[in-house]
Scaffold this active site. Sequence first.
Site, PDB file in Angstrom:
ATOM      1  N   GLY A  12     -13.155 -40.740 -20.702  1.00 58.83           N
ATOM      2  CA  GLY A  12     -13.447 -39.382 -21.148  1.00 58.83           C
ATOM      3  C   GLY A  12     -14.828 -39.101 -21.593  1.00 58.83           C
ATOM      4  O   GLY A  12     -15.449 -37.874 -22.529  1.00 58.83           O
ATOM      5  N   ASN A  87     -11.448 -42.903 -25.708  1.00 57.62           N
ATOM      6  CA  ASN A  87     -12.271 -41.244 -26.215  1.00 57.62           C
ATOM      7  C   ASN A  87     -11.440 -39.982 -25.426  1.00 57.62           C
ATOM      8  O   ASN A  87     -11.615 -39.146 -26.053  1.00 57.62           O
ATOM      9  CB  ASN A  87     -14.097 -41.326 -25.824  1.00 57.62           C
ATOM     10  N   SER A 142      -7.435 -37.783 -34.748  1.00 62.07           N
ATOM     11  CA  SER A 142      -8.719 -36.949 -34.829  1.00 62.07           C
ATOM     12  C   SER A 142      -7.728 -36.796 -37.086  1.00 62.07           C
ATOM     13  O   SER A 142      -7.025 -37.411 -37.397  1.00 62.07           O
ATOM     14  CB  SER A 142      -7.999 -36.173 -34.807  1.00 62.07           C
ATOM     15  N   TYR A 155      -1.269 -31.623 -30.766  1.00 65.38           N
ATOM     16  CA  TYR A 155      -1.978 -32.293 -30.888  1.00 65.38           C
ATOM     17  C   TYR A 155      -2.591 -33.344 -31.814  1.00 65.38           C
ATOM     18  O   TYR A 155      -2.845 -34.900 -32.211  1.00 65.38           O
ATOM     19  CB  TYR A 155      -3.150 -31.778 -30.936  1.00 65.38           C
ATOM     20  N   ALA A 157      -0.006 -34.421 -33.483  1.00 65.17           N
ATOM     21  CA  ALA A 157       0.857 -35.389 -33.572  1.00 65.17           C
ATOM     22  C   ALA A 157       0.305 -36.528 -32.580  1.00 65.17           C
ATOM     23  O   ALA A 157       0.929 -37.683 -32.910  1.00 65.17           O
ATOM     24  CB  ALA A 157       2.544 -34.723 -32.994  1.00 65.17           C
ATOM     25  N   LYS A 159      -2.840 -37.436 -31.564  1.00 62.15           N
ATOM     26  CA  LYS A 159      -3.569 -38.300 -32.764  1.00 62.15           C
ATOM     27  C   LYS A 159      -3.041 -39.248 -33.998  1.00 62.15           C
ATOM     28  O   LYS A 159      -3.595 -40.113 -34.379  1.00 62.15           O
ATOM     29  CB  LYS A 159      -4.199 -37.184 -33.319  1.00 62.15           C
TER      30      LYS A 159
HETATM   31  N1  LIG Z   1     -14.807 -32.466 -31.034  1.00 67.59           N
HETATM   32  C1  LIG Z   1     -13.826 -32.494 -32.313  1.00 67.59           C
HETATM   33  O1  LIG Z   1     -14.579 -31.565 -33.091  1.00 67.59           O
HETATM   34  C2  LIG Z   1     -13.161 -33.869 -32.307  1.00 67.59           C
HETATM   35  C3  LIG Z   1     -12.505 -34.312 -33.930  1.00 67.59           C
HETATM   36  C4  LIG Z   1     -12.010 -34.901 -33.689  1.00 67.59           C
HETATM   37  C5  LIG Z   1     -11.035 -35.747 -32.407  1.00 67.59           C
HETATM   38  N2  LIG Z   1     -11.794 -35.492 -31.374  1.00 67.59           N
HETATM   39  C6  LIG Z   1     -11.505 -36.149 -30.346  1.00 67.59           C
HETATM   40  O2  LIG Z   1     -12.931 -36.784 -30.317  1.00 67.59           O
HETATM   41  C7  LIG Z   1     -12.340 -36.622 -28.243  1.00 67.59           C
HETATM   42  C8  LIG Z   1     -14.244 -36.175 -27.448  1.00 67.59           C
HETATM   43  O3  LIG Z   1     -13.938 -34.531 -27.943  1.00 67.59           O
HETATM   44  P1  LIG Z   1     -14.520 -33.872 -27.218  1.00 67.59           P
HETATM   45  O4  LIG Z   1     -15.314 -33.219 -28.420  1.00 67.59           O
HETATM   46  O5  LIG Z   1     -15.518 -34.687 -27.014  1.00 67.59           O
HETATM   47  O6  LIG Z   1     -13.980 -32.841 -26.580  1.00 67.59           O
HETATM   48  P2  LIG Z   1     -14.199 -33.119 -24.775  1.00 67.59           P
HETATM   49  O7  LIG Z   1     -13.360 -32.139 -24.433  1.00 67.59           O
HETATM   50  O8  LIG Z   1     -15.525 -32.525 -24.869  1.00 67.59           O
HETATM   51  O9  LIG Z   1     -13.990 -34.542 -24.257  1.00 67.59           O
HETATM   52  C9  LIG Z   1     -13.000 -35.561 -24.212  1.00 67.59           C
HETATM   53  C10 LIG Z   1     -13.520 -35.710 -22.272  1.00 67.59           C
HETATM   54  O10 LIG Z   1     -12.204 -35.623 -21.957  1.00 67.59           O
HETATM   55  C11 LIG Z   1     -11.735 -36.037 -20.102  1.00 67.59           C
HETATM   56  N3  LIG Z   1     -10.173 -35.811 -20.164  1.00 67.59           N
HETATM   57  C12 LIG Z   1      -9.082 -35.146 -20.289  1.00 67.59           C
HETATM   58  N4  LIG Z   1      -8.671 -35.936 -19.773  1.00 67.59           N
HETATM   59  C13 LIG Z   1      -8.234 -36.931 -18.881  1.00 67.59           C
HETATM   60  C14 LIG Z   1      -7.625 -37.969 -18.594  1.00 67.59           C
HETATM   61  N5  LIG Z   1      -6.907 -37.545 -17.964  1.00 67.59           N
HETATM   62  N6  LIG Z   1      -8.521 -38.642 -17.702  1.00 67.59           N
HETATM   63  C15 LIG Z   1      -9.817 -38.895 -17.830  1.00 67.59           C
HETATM   64  N7  LIG Z   1     -10.530 -38.295 -19.078  1.00 67.59           N
HETATM   65  C16 LIG Z   1     -10.174 -37.210 -19.474  1.00 67.59           C
HETATM   66  C17 LIG Z   1     -12.106 -34.842 -20.311  1.00 67.59           C
HETATM   67  O11 LIG Z   1     -12.021 -34.376 -19.279  1.00 67.59           O
HETATM   68  C18 LIG Z   1     -13.139 -34.947 -21.170  1.00 67.59           C
HETATM   69  O12 LIG Z   1     -14.750 -35.146 -20.703  1.00 67.59           O
HETATM   70  C19 LIG Z   1     -11.595 -35.920 -28.319  1.00 67.59           C
HETATM   71  O13 LIG Z   1     -10.616 -37.177 -28.088  1.00 67.59           O
HETATM   72  C20 LIG Z   1     -10.828 -35.155 -29.110  1.00 67.59           C
HETATM   73  O14 LIG Z   1      -9.720 -35.061 -29.046  1.00 67.59           O
HETATM   74  C21 LIG Z   1     -12.486 -34.395 -30.943  1.00 67.59           C
END
Ligand SMILES: NC(=O)c1ccc[n+]([C@@H]2O[C@H](COP(=O)([O-])OP(=O)(O)OC[C@H]3O[C@@H](n4cnc5c(N)ncnc54)[C@H](O)[C@@H]3O)[C@@H](O)[C@H]2O)c1
Length: 252
Positions: A12, A87, A142, A155, A157, A159
């Site tokens: 991701g 990720n 998360s 979401y 559940a 995480k």
């Molecule tokens: N940004 C925050 O505040 C935050 C907080 C806690 C956890 N997270 C977690 O961190 C990670 C990244 O967050 P972010 O803010 O960069 O979000 P983001 O949406 O920019 O990144 C997630 C990426 O995952 C990719 N993705 C989705 N489905 C996919 C699949 N089936 N196969 C491959 N790739 C896939 C998306 O295309 C995207 O590029 C996520 O797991 C998110 O839940 C983010």
Amino acid sequence: MDFTGKVAIITGASRGLGRHYAREFAKRGASVAVNDVRDCSETVQAIEAEGAAGMMTETDVTSADSARAMADAVLERFGRIDVLVNNAGLYGSLNFRPFEKLDEAEWDKVMNVNVKGIWQCCKAVLPAMKQQGSGSIVNISSLAATYGMPNGLHYTASKAAVIGLTRGLAREVGRYNIRVNAVAPNVVNTDATAEVFGDKRDKVIEVTLSQQAIRRPLETADIVGAVLFLASDLNHMTTGQTLMVDGGTVML
Ligand SMILES: NC(=O)c1ccc[n+]([C@@H]2O[C@H](COP(=O)([O-])OP(=O)(O)OC[C@H]3O[C@@H](n4cnc5c(N)ncnc54)[C@H](O)[C@@H]3O)[C@@H](O)[C@H]2O)c1
């Protein structure tokens, strides 16, 4: 932390936190393979700008075949897999709303990507890690899971499931000298966060800060240290753990 000679996979990684992790592994000497359902060219450019080798695959983490093809391509290009950062996740595109109003199809999709996707990618890389007798997997959970975020039950559940998956898998693969840990960030200032909260973003950040011991918003650079440490050779014996990077919101 030195990753010279190591190979790291970041799922991701087309943008956001994934791209940031990729660049930071590259900066420390790793060859970095990134994947996503979206195009990762800009991330590969960022890796190469650090003087490291980069590659990308178009991978849907929910598919066993796609995850296996990704691992095979990495092994063919780089010959080993030392680190997997799971990720990829559904976050930015989700409809956060009270639990009765969540869409059933969206619930299934979130579980599929955020939980099953991690399982598929772990299955794909573990044969190589077992053969090497070493490896480190870092799963992105998360703070929603430990804090109990309202209005995003699917979401939250999913995480929380990542934390359970991390513990169970750590017990299964520890005998092969493979560590499995999780990182649980609080709200981070990413494009996805802007998409989730829209015009409520400033209010959400204000409430978030009021619960943090360290009262400044989290940026992408604040998360990466935890991921690098858990993945690195500095970490010998920490496995099955979830490291909160939340400015001191939930203290266990
Ligand atoms: N940004 C925050 O505040 C935050 C907080 C806690 C956890 N997270 C977690 O961190 C990670 C990244 O967050 P972010 O803010 O960069 O979000 P983001 O949406 O920019 O990144 C997630 C990426 O995952 C990719 N993705 C989705 N489905 C996919 C699949 N089936 N196969 C491959 N790739 C896939 C998306 O295309 C995207 O590029 C996520 O797991 C998110 O839940 C983010």
